[in-house]
Design a protein around this motif. Structure first.
Motif, mmCIF file in Angstrom:
data_model
loop_
_atom_site.group_PDB
_atom_site.id
_atom_site.type_symbol
_atom_site.label_atom_id
_atom_site.label_comp_id
_atom_site.label_asym_id
_atom_site.label_seq_id
_atom_site.Cartn_x
_atom_site.Cartn_y
_atom_site.Cartn_z
ATOM 1 N N PHE A 54 0.840 -1.194 0.000
ATOM 2 C CA PHE A 54 0.000 0.000 0.000
ATOM 3 C C PHE A 54 0.878 1.248 0.000
ATOM 4 N N THR A 55 0.351 2.331 -0.540
ATOM 5 C CA THR A 55 1.072 3.590 -0.579
ATOM 6 C C THR A 55 0.674 4.455 0.611
ATOM 7 N N ALA A 56 1.470 5.495 0.857
ATOM 8 C CA ALA A 56 1.116 6.443 1.913
ATOM 9 C C ALA A 56 -0.218 7.107 1.602
ATOM 10 N N ASP A 57 -0.466 7.400 0.320
ATOM 11 C CA ASP A 57 -1.737 8.031 -0.060
ATOM 12 C C ASP A 57 -2.922 7.140 0.305
ATOM 13 N N PHE A 58 -2.784 5.829 0.113
ATOM 14 C CA PHE A 58 -3.850 4.901 0.472
ATOM 15 C C PHE A 58 -4.204 5.052 1.950
ATOM 16 N N TYR A 105 -6.432 8.087 7.539
ATOM 17 C CA TYR A 105 -5.674 8.354 8.754
ATOM 18 C C TYR A 105 -4.618 9.421 8.483
ATOM 19 N N ASN A 106 -4.227 10.145 9.541
ATOM 20 C CA ASN A 106 -3.191 11.155 9.417
ATOM 21 C C ASN A 106 -1.834 10.504 9.138
ATOM 22 N N MET A 107 -1.000 11.153 8.315
ATOM 23 C CA MET A 107 0.313 10.602 7.991
ATOM 24 C C MET A 107 1.148 10.378 9.248
ATOM 25 N N ASN A 108 0.963 11.232 10.248
ATOM 26 C CA ASN A 108 1.732 11.063 11.479
ATOM 27 C C ASN A 108 1.447 9.725 12.148
ATOM 28 N N LYS A 109 0.269 9.178 11.904
ATOM 29 C CA LYS A 109 -0.067 7.879 12.489
ATOM 30 C C LYS A 109 0.865 6.798 11.963
ATOM 31 N N LEU A 110 1.214 6.854 10.665
ATOM 32 C CA LEU A 110 2.170 5.893 10.116
ATOM 33 C C LEU A 110 3.535 6.058 10.778
ATOM 34 N N TYR A 111 3.968 7.319 10.961
ATOM 35 C CA TYR A 111 5.272 7.562 11.569
ATOM 36 C C TYR A 111 5.326 7.082 13.017
ATOM 37 N N GLU A 112 4.178 7.008 13.667
ATOM 38 C CA GLU A 112 4.168 6.612 15.076
ATOM 39 C C GLU A 112 4.384 5.118 15.272
ATOM 40 N N PHE A 113 4.165 4.316 14.234
ATOM 41 C CA PHE A 113 4.421 2.886 14.375
ATOM 42 C C PHE A 113 5.927 2.675 14.507
ATOM 43 N N PRO A 114 6.399 2.013 15.565
ATOM 44 C CA PRO A 114 7.841 1.929 15.835
ATOM 45 C C PRO A 114 8.641 1.245 14.737
ATOM 46 N N PHE A 115 8.032 0.283 14.035
ATOM 47 C CA PHE A 115 8.760 -0.431 12.989
ATOM 48 C C PHE A 115 8.921 0.408 11.733
ATOM 49 N N TYR A 116 8.287 1.581 11.648
ATOM 50 C CA TYR A 116 8.508 2.492 10.528
ATOM 51 C C TYR A 116 9.458 3.619 10.914
ATOM 52 N N SER A 117 10.157 3.428 12.026
ATOM 53 C CA SER A 117 11.186 4.368 12.449
ATOM 54 C C SER A 117 12.502 4.001 11.782
ATOM 55 N N SER A 118 13.257 4.999 11.348
ATOM 56 C CA SER A 118 14.527 4.730 10.661
ATOM 57 C C SER A 118 15.567 4.135 11.612
ATOM 58 N N SER A 119 15.346 4.250 12.932
ATOM 59 C CA SER A 119 16.308 3.679 13.882
ATOM 60 C C SER A 119 15.932 2.258 14.295
ATOM 61 N N TYR A 120 14.781 1.760 13.810
ATOM 62 C CA TYR A 120 14.364 0.396 14.152
ATOM 63 C C TYR A 120 15.161 -0.588 13.315
ATOM 64 N N VAL A 122 -5.937 -2.769 7.360
ATOM 65 C CA VAL A 122 -4.492 -2.499 7.425
ATOM 66 C C VAL A 122 -4.148 -1.862 8.763
ATOM 67 N N ASN A 123 -4.945 -0.903 9.189
ATOM 68 C CA ASN A 123 -4.684 -0.233 10.458
ATOM 69 C C ASN A 123 -4.740 -1.212 11.627
ATOM 70 N N VAL A 124 -5.695 -2.128 11.610
ATOM 71 C CA VAL A 124 -5.807 -3.112 12.691
ATOM 72 C C VAL A 124 -4.563 -4.006 12.732
ATOM 73 N N ILE A 125 -4.088 -4.454 11.558
ATOM 74 C CA ILE A 125 -2.891 -5.302 11.519
ATOM 75 C C ILE A 125 -1.678 -4.544 12.038
ATOM 76 N N LEU A 126 -1.532 -3.282 11.644
ATOM 77 C CA LEU A 126 -0.402 -2.480 12.109
ATOM 78 C C LEU A 126 -0.484 -2.257 13.619
ATOM 79 N N CYS A 127 -1.676 -2.041 14.136
ATOM 80 C CA CYS A 127 -1.837 -1.856 15.581
ATOM 81 C C CYS A 127 -1.503 -3.137 16.341
ATOM 82 N N ARG A 128 -1.889 -4.288 15.797
ATOM 83 C CA ARG A 128 -1.517 -5.564 16.433
ATOM 84 C C ARG A 128 0.007 -5.724 16.445
ATOM 85 N N ALA A 129 0.634 -5.401 15.332
ATOM 86 C CA ALA A 129 2.093 -5.501 15.263
ATOM 87 C C ALA A 129 2.748 -4.565 16.273
#
Length: 299
Positions: A98-102, A107-122, A163-170
């Protein structure tokens, strides 16, 4: 220049869906791989990717590191990553793009950034699900496949929710297993998140910790202390790591000379870029590129 390829990497399903104007795709892994050729060669993602195996085993390269693929391991990859398959031995499961636009259409783009596995330091682009979460994610993905194939009104809205539910579970699994300091303040998490976002935006022209500290209205010493506490690395290391990662991605994916890559990353000259690269990678840019494609060509 990189080694010539005998296939059109843009025609691979994972790359083609975005150029076709789509923002989402989903398939069973075994079906997806039956349509795939040439994945031993590194290719660059411009989308988010989820991969969950249910049986079999394999191995893949993500940003030049090898990872085992096995049942219950959920891979979560971000745009910009370099990906290649090393081994697929009867793998079955699901692969989702999926793309960020999807995602941001609901959802707000910041929500994607808040997932720890999408952090560049992870450092691990996956989470290992326990049996309960594995079964739950498989159920969700089966439901998504049914919705996707039915293609009825409201389909994309439903898929975004799934998708959001799966990301929240992760995220829950990640926090249960990897959270080093559960008592840390939200302020520290916010600082490192904003710092990493700024690095992603400015790494090619801004390399000094003091410049990022100024953008964050912090002192360099405090920013460095937060980086050390949150990631175990200095602020300067995080900046250099991002520059090196982009240099390796460009060497792997783009048909540019070392000099052109040096210019694109705003080094003063190619010689300085080569010294910088060798200091942190222990090899030259040309040798890194040659070894990468030599390894892919012999799979």
């Amino acid at each position: 220049m990189s080694e010539p390829r005998s296939f059109n990497i843009d025609e691979l399903r994972c790359n083609a869906f975005t150029r076709a104007g789509k923002h989402f795709d989903l398939a069973r892994h075994e079906v997806f791989m039956s349509e795939t050729d040439g994945f031993a060669y590194p290719h660059r993602h411009n989308y988010y990717m989820l991969l969950l195996a249910t049986s079999g085993n394999g191995s893949q390269l993500i940003d030049f590191k090898a990872y085992d693929v096995k049942p219950g391991r959920l891979f979560l990859m971000s745009p910009g990553m370099i990906h290649a398959w090393e081994r697929d031995e009867g793998l079955k499961g699901y692969v989702l793009f999926f793309t960020a636009d999807f995602f941001t259409q609901r959802y707000n783009m910041n929500k994607l950034y808040e997932f720890p596995f999408y952090s560049s330091s992870y450092e691990h682009p996956f989470v290992d699900l326990d049996e309960r979460n594995h079964e739950a994610c498989c159920t969700l993905l089966e439901q998504m496949l049914a919705v996707y194939h039915e293609n009825k009104t409201g389909m994309m809205s439903m898929l975004r929710s799934y998708v959001n539910v799966i990301l929240c579970r992760a995220q829950q699994v990640y926090e249960d297993r990897f959270q080093a300091n559960p008592s840390e303040t939200p302020q520290l998490r916010d600082i490192i998140q904003r710092f990493e976002q700024l690095i992603d935006l400015h790494y090619s022209e801004t390399r000094l910790v003091k410049d990022y500290a100024k953008l964050l209205h912090l002192t360099p010493n405090y920013l460095n202390a937060v980086a050390k506490e949150k990631t175990g690395q200095s602020a300067g290391h995080l900046i250099r790591h991002r520059v090196m990662l982009e240099a390796k991605r460009m060497l792997a994916h783009e048909n540019r000379t070392v000099g052109e890559i040096s210019d694109a990353l705003n080094f003063k000259d190619a010689a300085y870029f080569c010294r910088f690269f060798k200091k942190y990678e222990a090899t030259t840019p040309e040798r890194f590129r040659k070894q990468l494609f030599s390894r892919a060509g012999h799979r």
